[in-house]
Design an enzyme around this catalytic site. Sequence first.
Site, PDB file in Angstrom:
ATOM      1  N   GLN A 187       0.821  -1.213   0.000  1.00 13.89           N
ATOM      2  CA  GLN A 187       0.000   0.000   0.000  1.00 13.89           C
ATOM      3  C   GLN A 187       0.855   1.265   0.000  1.00 13.89           C
ATOM      4  OE1 GLN A 187      -3.137   0.774  -0.486  1.00 13.89           O
ATOM      5  NE2 GLN A 187      -3.631  -1.355  -0.930  1.00 13.89           N
ATOM      6  N   SER A 188       1.965   1.222  -0.716  1.00 12.01           N
ATOM      7  CA  SER A 188       2.877   2.361  -0.776  1.00 12.01           C
ATOM      8  C   SER A 188       2.241   3.580  -1.442  1.00 12.01           C
ATOM      9  CB  SER A 188       4.133   1.959  -1.545  1.00 12.01           C
ATOM     10  OG  SER A 188       4.882   3.086  -1.924  1.00 12.01           O
TER      11      SER A 188
END
EC number: 3.5.99.7
Length: 338
Positions: free
Chosen positions: A77-78
């Site tokens: 989930q960068s």
Amino acid sequence: MNLKKFPRHALTFGPTPIHPLKRLSAHLGGEVELYAKREDCNSGLAFGGNKTRKLEYLIPEALEGGYDTLVSIGGIQSNQTRQVAAVAAHLGLKCVLVQENWVNYSDAVYDRVGNIEMSRIMGADVRLDSAGFDIGIRKSWEEAMADVRKAGGKPFPIPAGCSEHPRGGLGFVGFAEEVRQQEAELGFKFDYIVTCSVTGSTQAGMVVGFAADGRADRVIGIDASAKPEQTFAQIVRIAKGTAELVELGRDITDKDVVLDRRFGGPEYGLPNEGTLESIRLCARLEGMLTDPVYEGKSMHGMIEKVRLGEFPAGSKVLYAHLGGVPALNAYSFLFRNG
């Protein structure tokens, strides 16, 4: 200090707004005035965020050097990889993203919603990797660049958080200069600036930028890495290099860097009850959303510091909202009841 000597490719709307958090301030007793500077809405490129400000100083090198593929890395989930994908699409470049398993969290849709979903929609080549969280250069990222070269491409490396790039801190030197201009318009100076810290270049840039007017140690980093020793060392190292680049005129030392280590647990990417309480409180009092990985933890830190009297009465505190809200969708189970 000389930031103007570095080329900058505009990716943001311009100076990000500062606004008071009146209801949150009042809820916490009204003796400390809280404000937010909204890096979370700084660009029209896939919601923007703090990495978009940093990329403005990296992209000129990519364009001038004839690179055709941006290669970056982050967790599943960068926010960084989503912002790199957006910039690549905007500039007509290819994009390869390595998404490592940095967070010890299981959800049926974790790798299909939020940031990673947006990156896929924008056409990035998204590659999942099982490696866990750490700070520094990653083997999987180097392998991705080698793959691009083998295919005849020319990869431009963008490390996690932009932090290992020599110019990764420049964007937030600019942030400090921008704040000074806004303070002149507001008619007062902020006593403290609160920011989230993990890979280090955001706080490092701020430390250098605010060192120019004697406020380096008024930048309060809230660790969200749960590896604070590594984060602290990274901030100091990047700040030292950035200070030399911009000709600050003095060395940066450990005493210039303040990193609060109380709010990063239980581990990177996992919120504690204080994180979740702070996310809800800020949302319900101000309509301002924060996320469980980064801004929820820095918001928790700021709120607790006010509650504990760690900011003197009458202080004006600026909260740097760095972005991260797209990741909320990946944590929907935690908020199933609000």
